[in-house]
Design a protein around this motif. Sequence first.
Motif, short mmCIF file in Angstrom:
data_model
loop_
_atom_site.label_atom_id
_atom_site.label_comp_id
_atom_site.label_asym_id
_atom_site.label_seq_id
_atom_site.Cartn_x
_atom_site.Cartn_y
_atom_site.Cartn_z
N SER A 25 -0.09 10.32 -10.49
CA SER A 25 1.04 9.86 -9.63
C SER A 25 1.41 10.99 -8.60
CB SER A 25 2.40 9.56 -10.87
OG SER A 25 2.66 8.93 -11.21
N LEU A 26 1.49 11.71 -8.95
CA LEU A 26 1.25 12.98 -7.73
C LEU A 26 0.52 13.22 -6.48
CD1 LEU A 26 2.81 15.32 -5.47
CD2 LEU A 26 2.06 16.70 -7.20
N LEU A 27 -0.55 12.72 -6.90
CA LEU A 27 -1.62 12.07 -5.78
C LEU A 27 -1.51 11.19 -5.11
CD1 LEU A 27 -4.12 12.77 -4.15
CD2 LEU A 27 -5.65 11.70 -6.48
N ALA A 28 -0.92 9.45 -5.54
CA ALA A 28 -1.16 9.10 -4.97
C ALA A 28 0.39 8.79 -3.58
CB ALA A 28 -0.17 7.70 -6.17
N VAL A 29 1.41 10.13 -3.85
CA VAL A 29 2.61 10.05 -3.19
C VAL A 29 1.50 11.19 -2.34
CG1 VAL A 29 4.53 10.93 -2.84
CG2 VAL A 29 4.70 10.35 -5.13
N TYR A 30 0.73 11.56 -2.76
CA TYR A 30 0.79 12.86 -1.22
C TYR A 30 -0.65 11.58 0.29
CZ TYR A 30 -3.11 15.90 1.38
OH TYR A 30 -3.58 16.50 2.50
N LEU A 31 -1.51 10.56 -1.09
CA LEU A 31 -2.21 9.49 -0.37
C LEU A 31 -1.03 9.09 0.79
CD1 LEU A 31 -4.21 8.95 -3.15
CD2 LEU A 31 -5.30 9.95 -1.09
N TRP A 32 -0.19 8.23 0.07
CA TRP A 32 0.56 7.80 1.17
C TRP A 32 1.59 8.24 2.05
CZ3 TRP A 32 6.01 7.76 2.71
CH2 TRP A 32 6.18 7.04 3.54
N GLN A 64 0.20 3.64 -2.43
CA GLN A 64 0.89 3.81 -1.84
C GLN A 64 1.60 4.14 -3.93
OE1 GLN A 64 3.46 1.41 -1.08
NE2 GLN A 64 1.93 0.58 0.57
N LEU A 65 2.81 4.67 -3.87
CA LEU A 65 3.42 5.31 -5.23
C LEU A 65 3.63 4.36 -6.20
CD1 LEU A 65 4.69 6.79 -2.37
CD2 LEU A 65 6.98 6.95 -3.49
N ILE A 66 3.15 5.44 -7.30
CA ILE A 66 3.00 4.46 -8.61
C ILE A 66 3.67 5.39 -9.56
CG2 ILE A 66 0.75 5.86 -9.34
CD1 ILE A 66 -0.29 3.42 -11.07
N ASP A 67 4.81 5.28 -10.06
CA ASP A 67 5.52 5.52 -10.68
C ASP A 67 5.82 5.46 -13.08
OD1 ASP A 67 8.55 5.79 -12.45
OD2 ASP A 67 9.23 7.40 -10.14
N GLN A 68 6.06 5.66 -13.72
CA GLN A 68 5.95 5.28 -15.09
C GLN A 68 7.10 4.32 -14.74
OE1 GLN A 68 3.60 5.44 -17.61
NE2 GLN A 68 4.65 3.78 -17.77
N ASN A 70 7.19 -11.92 1.70
CA ASN A 70 8.06 -11.31 3.76
C ASN A 70 7.99 -9.81 3.72
OD1 ASN A 70 7.76 -11.96 6.57
ND2 ASN A 70 9.17 -12.60 6.49
N THR A 71 8.28 -8.63 2.72
CA THR A 71 7.89 -8.06 3.04
C THR A 71 7.31 -6.68 3.18
OG1 THR A 71 9.75 -5.92 2.11
CG2 THR A 71 8.82 -7.61 1.04
N ARG A 72 7.41 -5.13 2.50
CA ARG A 72 6.53 -4.42 2.67
C ARG A 72 6.31 -3.68 1.41
NH1 ARG A 72 6.63 -1.52 7.63
NH2 ARG A 72 5.37 0.43 6.58
N PRO A 73 5.16 -3.94 0.86
CA PRO A 73 4.83 -3.76 -0.79
C PRO A 73 5.68 -2.32 -0.84
CG PRO A 73 2.47 -3.30 0.79
CD PRO A 73 3.67 -3.97 1.85
N GLU A 74 6.50 -0.89 -0.32
CA GLU A 74 6.97 0.18 -0.48
C GLU A 74 8.26 -0.66 -0.83
OE1 GLU A 74 4.25 2.03 2.84
OE2 GLU A 74 5.46 -0.21 2.06
#
Length: 256
Positions: free
Chosen positions: A161-168, A180-184, A224-228
């Motif tokens: 999860s933290l690595l995903a935040v950094y990648l974003w 994209q962020l990934i949260d439980q 018609n939106t953003r993945p975030e």
Amino acid sequence: MHLSDEGFEPPEACVQWCRTRSYPLHVLDDGAQVDLDWWNGHLAQAGHEIRLRGRDLDGRVVAEGVAVVQRNDLRRGSELVEPDDDGLGLLFLCAAWQGAHPHRRFKRRFPDVVNPHARVGEDPLARIRGVLRHCARERSLPNAASASWSGWPETPGVGVSLLAVYLWAVEAGTSSGRAQLIDQYGVSTLIHEGWLEDPSVSGFTLRRYDRYVTLLGDWAAQANTRPELIEMWLVQRWSARLREARQGALAEPTLF
């Protein structure tokens, strides 16, 4: 799209929620109240020459006390980091934002990024620095297929999860698009809605994460939106369910 995800469409509540929100206001301005003294004290104790900052209610940068960190601050060259290493500084800022966020699953935890298997004379931070530097420079993950069963590179003390935040934050991507962020909480909502996948985020392989990113992208295209915004709805939907279960009629009404 993964074969098992064909026909798995975003709930109408998700579509309506996302269409009433904007990326700059609701994603980039998404803030968390961070205890700077706690983080900077732990950074000093761990021997890092890194200090985090935040913003007061007027948006001014402050160096102590409880301050706001917005998602838009999670970027390379952020003025909220005084780093001895740009990658590590941004990683700790991401951890501070994630751990203080009111709707996310995470609790405040100081990542121990020291390599416990470093040889005598070897820089114990070399491994994590190398991965973070590669992600920021190449905007992609280093190839770790031969070194890790999961496909993720070795990043001591840093979970999926933290690595995903950094990648974003560094605008890195995977084979499925921008990370994209990934949260439980978010994955729990997906499972509740009928997603056929392992519910534990900590056990996500890179291939499973790619499937998740693809799903967010497909839902965003349909709405018609953003993945975030899709990811934000998933997280806040589960957080709202918890509030409703714990507080009953006292829970704040939502659009969920």
